[in-house]
Design a protein around this motif. Structure first.
Motif, short mmCIF file in Angstrom:
data_model
loop_
_atom_site.label_atom_id
_atom_site.label_comp_id
_atom_site.label_asym_id
_atom_site.label_seq_id
_atom_site.Cartn_x
_atom_site.Cartn_y
_atom_site.Cartn_z
N ALA A 189 0.71 -1.43 -0.29
CA ALA A 189 0.17 0.59 0.07
C ALA A 189 0.96 1.08 0.16
O ALA A 189 2.31 1.47 0.43
CB ALA A 189 -0.94 0.60 1.41
N GLN A 190 0.01 2.50 -0.60
CA GLN A 190 1.03 3.39 -0.30
C GLN A 190 -0.01 4.20 0.79
O GLN A 190 -0.70 4.28 1.26
CB GLN A 190 0.52 3.98 -1.50
CG GLN A 190 1.28 4.23 -3.50
CD GLN A 190 2.82 4.24 -2.50
OE1 GLN A 190 3.57 4.58 -2.42
NE2 GLN A 190 3.51 2.75 -3.51
N PRO A 191 1.37 5.23 1.50
CA PRO A 191 0.84 6.66 2.44
C PRO A 191 -0.02 7.33 2.31
O PRO A 191 -0.23 7.37 1.03
CB PRO A 191 1.81 7.07 2.92
CG PRO A 191 2.76 6.77 1.68
CD PRO A 191 2.95 5.78 1.88
N PRO A 192 -0.95 8.11 3.02
CA PRO A 192 -1.69 8.51 2.83
C PRO A 192 -1.54 10.19 2.58
O PRO A 192 -0.22 10.40 2.96
CB PRO A 192 -2.64 8.32 3.72
CG PRO A 192 -1.25 8.84 5.21
CD PRO A 192 -1.00 6.93 4.54
N PRO A 193 -2.27 11.34 2.33
CA PRO A 193 -1.63 11.79 1.45
C PRO A 193 -1.31 12.88 2.93
O PRO A 193 -1.87 12.54 3.80
CB PRO A 193 -2.93 12.72 1.33
CG PRO A 193 -3.34 11.95 0.72
CD PRO A 193 -3.59 10.49 1.28
N GLY A 194 -0.30 13.40 2.95
CA GLY A 194 0.38 14.33 3.79
C GLY A 194 0.72 13.31 4.75
O GLY A 194 0.78 13.80 6.34
#
Length: 320
Positions: free
Chosen positions: A161-166
Motif C-alpha cells: 500500500a501507499q501512505p495517505p496524503p500528507g
C-alpha cells in the motif's frame, strides 16, 4: 469475566489483554467497550499506557495515569468498575532495546502469559505503543511463544500500500516507542499487524455515531460525548473533521472476538503472510529479522465490526 449480555450459549474461547493509550484518541473507548460487551473473550488485564512525549492529546508527564482515569471512568459508566483488573503501564518509552521498565504492568503480563490453569489462547491487543509488552519480553523472553500480539500500528508496507496524503514520517502508534517495537518484532512472538492504511479504513459516520451509539443508554451517550469532544476541540482550531471518524482500534475486537465458529479465525477479514521485517530507528521497515512471517491485515470486515457493536450496545442498554 461477567457475561454482560447474559448469553448462556456463548462462553469464552480466548483471553485478551487490552493495552491502550486512553488519554489520547477516544477510538480506544469504542474498542474497549466492545470488548467488555463480548462474552466470547475473557479480559484478565487492562493496561492504560502512555503516548509520545508532549503529544497534543495529552502533553503532560502523567499520560498513563491520566489514561487510567479515563478507562476507569468507562468501567464506572458501565457499572463494572470492580470486575476488571486495571494496572497502569510505564510513563515513558524504554530507553533502548536492552532496558525494560520493570513495572507492575510488565509483571502482570508475564504472570498472565505463564498461567497453567487455562488452555484459552492469549491475545495481546495493543492500540498504542508497545512499551509494556516489550518490557515484559525483556524481563522474561520465554513468554514470546505464549501469546499472539494483535497490533494497531506501523506504516504501510511498500509492496502492499501507499501512505495517505500528507502522512507523518513515523506512524502514530509506532512513534510512541520505536525501541519497544524493535524488541517485539525481533522476538519470536506471533504478530497480527493492522498497519496505518488498514486501520484508516475503519470509518464510522457521524450519523451512525448518533443513531446507533448515542441513543443507547448511558454508555452510548458517554461514547458519543467522547467523540464529539474531539470534533469540538479541532473545530476551535479551524480544523473540521467532516462526517466520519476512524475507529482504528476496533479491529482488535474483530480479530479476537468475532472469529468464525468452526476452524476459529478472523475469517471475514483479509491478510497476507509477510516477511518479518526489522523496524529501523526512523520507523521504516528494514531487513528480514528471521525466517518467521507475520500476518499483515489488508482489509477489516467493517460490517461485522460495527454491526456487532451496535447490536450489543442496544441489547446492553435495553437490559439496563
Amino acid at each position: 469475566m461477567p457475561n454482560r449480555l447474559d448469553w448462556p450459549l456463548v462462553t469464552p474461547r480466548a483471553r485478551v489483554i487490552i493495552d491502550n493509550d486512553y488519554s489520547g484518541d477516544p477510538d480506544d473507548l469504542i474498542q474497549t467497550a466492545h470488548h467488555l460487551l463480548s462474552p466470547s473473550v475473557e479480559i484478565p488485564l487492562i493496561v492504560p499506557s502512555h503516548l509520545s512525549a508532549g503529544d497534543p492529546w495529552d502533553p503532560s508527564t502523567q499520560q498513563a495515569a491520566n489514561a487510567e482515569k479515563v478507562v476507569r471512568k468507562l468501567l464506572s459508566v458501565m457499572g463494572v468498575e470492580n470486575d476488571f483488573t486495571v494496572i497502569r503501564g510505564a510513563e515513558t518509552a524504554i530507553p533502548n532495546i536492552d532496558t525494560p521498565h520493570d513495572t507492575a504492568a510488565a509483571r502482570a503480563i508475564i504472570a498472565e502469559a505463564n498461567r497453567t490453569d487455562t488452555d484459552l489462547p492469549l491475545y495481546y491487543c495493543a492500540g498504542a505503543g508497545l512499551t509494556d509488552l516489550a518490557s515484559a519480553l525483556l524481563i522474561e523472553p520465554t513468554i514470546a511463544k505464549r501469546m499472539t500480539l494483535v497490533w494497531i500500528g506501523g506504516a504501510e508496507y511498500p509492496d502492499l500500500a501507499q501512505p495517505p496524503p500528507g502522512a507523518d514520517d513515523i506512524e502514530y502508534n509506532l512513534r510512541i516507542d520505536i525501541p519497544a517495537a524493535q524488541v517485539v518484532f525481533n522476538s519470536d512472538m506471533p504478530i497480527w499487524q493492522v498497519p496505518r492504511d488498514v486501520y484508516r479504513q475503519v470509518l464510522m459516520s457521524y450519523a451512525e455515531l448518533q443513531v446507533s451509539i448515542g441513543q443507547h443508554g448511558a454508555l452510548g451517550r458517554h461514547l458519543q460525548d467522547a467523540i464529539e469532544t474531539v470534533m469540538a476541540w479541532t473545530a476551535k482550531a479551524n480544523f473540521h473533521l467532516g462526517e466520519t471518524y476512524a475507529m482504528g482500534d476496533s479491529p482488535l475486537v474483530t480479530l479476537t472476538t468475532l472469529q468464525s465458529a468452526f476452524q476459529p479465525d478472523p475469517s471475514s477479514s483479509f491478510y497476507v503472510w509477510h516477511d518479518r521485517l526489522a523496524i529501523r530507528d526512523d520507523g521504516s521497515y528494514g531487513a528480514k529479522t528471521n525466517d518467521k512471517q507475520i500476518r499483515v491485515y489488508t482489509q477489516i470486515d467493517n460490517r461485522l465490526t460495527f454491526g456487532d457493536f451496535f447490536a450489543k450496545l442496544k441489547l446492553y442498554a435495553d437490559r439496563q
